[in-house]
Design a protein around this motif. Sequence first.
Motif, PDB file in Angstrom:
ATOM      1  N   TYR A 297       0.957  -1.111  -0.029  1.00 56.08           N
ATOM      2  CA  TYR A 297       0.093   0.194   0.104  1.00 56.08           C
ATOM      3  C   TYR A 297       1.124   1.224   0.197  1.00 56.08           C
ATOM      4  CZ  TYR A 297       0.576   0.045   5.093  1.00 56.08           C
ATOM      5  OH  TYR A 297       1.419   0.004   6.576  1.00 56.08           O
ATOM      6  N   PRO A 298       0.316   2.501  -0.249  1.00 49.84           N
ATOM      7  CA  PRO A 298       1.241   3.667  -0.438  1.00 49.84           C
ATOM      8  C   PRO A 298       1.566   4.168   0.831  1.00 49.84           C
ATOM      9  CG  PRO A 298      -0.966   3.988  -1.441  1.00 49.84           C
ATOM     10  CD  PRO A 298      -1.123   2.425  -0.608  1.00 49.84           C
ATOM     11  N   ARG A 299       3.011   4.602   0.582  1.00 44.92           N
ATOM     12  CA  ARG A 299       3.555   5.156   1.766  1.00 44.92           C
ATOM     13  C   ARG A 299       3.132   6.426   2.113  1.00 44.92           C
ATOM     14  NH1 ARG A 299       9.944   5.555   0.011  1.00 44.92           N
ATOM     15  NH2 ARG A 299       9.964   6.219   2.028  1.00 44.92           N
ATOM     16  N   ASP A 300       3.059   7.026   3.289  1.00 43.83           N
ATOM     17  CA  ASP A 300       2.364   8.417   3.647  1.00 43.83           C
ATOM     18  C   ASP A 300       3.615   9.467   3.580  1.00 43.83           C
ATOM     19  OD1 ASP A 300       0.847  10.261   4.556  1.00 43.83           O
ATOM     20  OD2 ASP A 300       0.764   9.574   6.729  1.00 43.83           O
ATOM     21  N   ASN A 301       3.847   9.657   2.303  1.00 40.04           N
ATOM     22  CA  ASN A 301       4.921  10.713   1.996  1.00 40.04           C
ATOM     23  C   ASN A 301       4.556  11.762   1.121  1.00 40.04           C
ATOM     24  OD1 ASN A 301       5.481   9.300  -0.229  1.00 40.04           O
ATOM     25  ND2 ASN A 301       7.156   8.392   0.166  1.00 40.04           N
ATOM     26  N   ILE A 302       5.267  12.595   0.635  1.00 39.51           N
ATOM     27  CA  ILE A 302       4.924  13.564  -0.336  1.00 39.51           C
ATOM     28  C   ILE A 302       4.739  13.146  -1.990  1.00 39.51           C
ATOM     29  CG2 ILE A 302       5.835  15.894  -1.746  1.00 39.51           C
ATOM     30  CD1 ILE A 302       7.348  16.328   1.032  1.00 39.51           C
ATOM     31  N   LEU A 303       5.517  12.117  -2.048  1.00 39.58           N
ATOM     32  CA  LEU A 303       5.438  11.494  -3.366  1.00 39.58           C
ATOM     33  C   LEU A 303       4.149  10.737  -3.666  1.00 39.58           C
ATOM     34  CD1 LEU A 303       6.605  10.700  -6.133  1.00 39.58           C
ATOM     35  CD2 LEU A 303       7.732   8.705  -5.173  1.00 39.58           C
ATOM     36  N   ALA A 304       3.739   9.866  -2.666  1.00 37.66           N
ATOM     37  CA  ALA A 304       2.495   9.146  -2.662  1.00 37.66           C
ATOM     38  C   ALA A 304       1.348  10.191  -2.684  1.00 37.66           C
ATOM     39  CB  ALA A 304       2.409   8.175  -1.662  1.00 37.66           C
ATOM     40  N   ARG A 305       1.480  11.100  -1.854  1.00 37.90           N
ATOM     41  CA  ARG A 305       0.130  12.238  -1.738  1.00 37.90           C
ATOM     42  C   ARG A 305      -0.010  12.805  -3.057  1.00 37.90           C
ATOM     43  NH1 ARG A 305       2.083  12.617   3.722  1.00 37.90           N
ATOM     44  NH2 ARG A 305       3.566  14.501   2.966  1.00 37.90           N
ATOM     45  N   ALA A 306       1.017  13.169  -3.659  1.00 37.12           N
ATOM     46  CA  ALA A 306       1.135  13.858  -4.721  1.00 37.12           C
ATOM     47  C   ALA A 306       0.307  13.005  -5.868  1.00 37.12           C
ATOM     48  CB  ALA A 306       2.254  14.440  -5.655  1.00 37.12           C
ATOM     49  N   ALA A 307       0.942  11.590  -5.951  1.00 40.64           N
ATOM     50  CA  ALA A 307       0.524  10.775  -7.009  1.00 40.64           C
ATOM     51  C   ALA A 307      -1.115  10.682  -6.809  1.00 40.64           C
ATOM     52  CB  ALA A 307       1.116   9.499  -6.841  1.00 40.64           C
ATOM     53  N   ILE A 308      -1.597  10.252  -5.526  1.00 43.80           N
ATOM     54  CA  ILE A 308      -2.973  10.209  -5.274  1.00 43.80           C
ATOM     55  C   ILE A 308      -3.863  11.356  -5.522  1.00 43.80           C
ATOM     56  CG2 ILE A 308      -4.634   9.553  -3.269  1.00 43.80           C
ATOM     57  CD1 ILE A 308      -2.990   7.130  -4.049  1.00 43.80           C
TER      58      ILE A 308
END
Length: 219
Positions: free
Chosen positions: A150-161
């Motif tokens: 599942y996605p990491r809770d970081n800047i990259l993942a939040r931007a992608a979501i």
Amino acid sequence: MTCSRCQGIEDQFDARTARRQLRRYRRKGAVKTTRMLLDALSEAGIRGASFLDIGGGVGAIQHELADDGAGSGTSVDASPAYLETAKEEAQSRGYADRMRYIAGDFVEAQADVDAADLVTLDRVVCCYSDMEALVDASASRARRAYGLVYPRDNILARAAIRVVNLVQLMRRCPFRAFIHPTEAVEARVEQHGLIKTYHANWTMWQVTVFMRPATAANS
């Protein structure tokens, strides 16, 4: 998920997408994070093990486990197109008679799903707004091991979501993706008597395996 969410998944993961992903899997095999998950699950023992694959897509985990000698399996998916594609591939590989296929939202279908030695959710937690309900329903059915991507809770993942959800909004598709805090997910899993034995990060994704204490002690 509500009925509209299920419809969103059917729209997002349709027959065309399923066929494209199956062709990719046949050419290149399981993606990196799926391979990491399978390698970590091998510590729990795969040969003869029963498995439950939730939201398994075209069935990469199912096919690999079957190749490695796993026993009977259950696949639950809210996308009928993915479920049918996974079933067809299992038939071509000669193990479909050991599989049970259930179409629908796992949380709603959980009463009809038996426990299994290995339970996997590969990029599924991010498809649920109610993480707690999904983890409770799935972790409680893991007899040996429970694996998540599942996605990491970081800047990259939040931007992608955010990009994914913006596209869905513009398409007027009800499907949405979610990021759940790692600490909250892990705490929820551990409430079911499972302990974390493996964790690794890969770009925006994280791979985690939990085991029952007896299994972990013997691995």
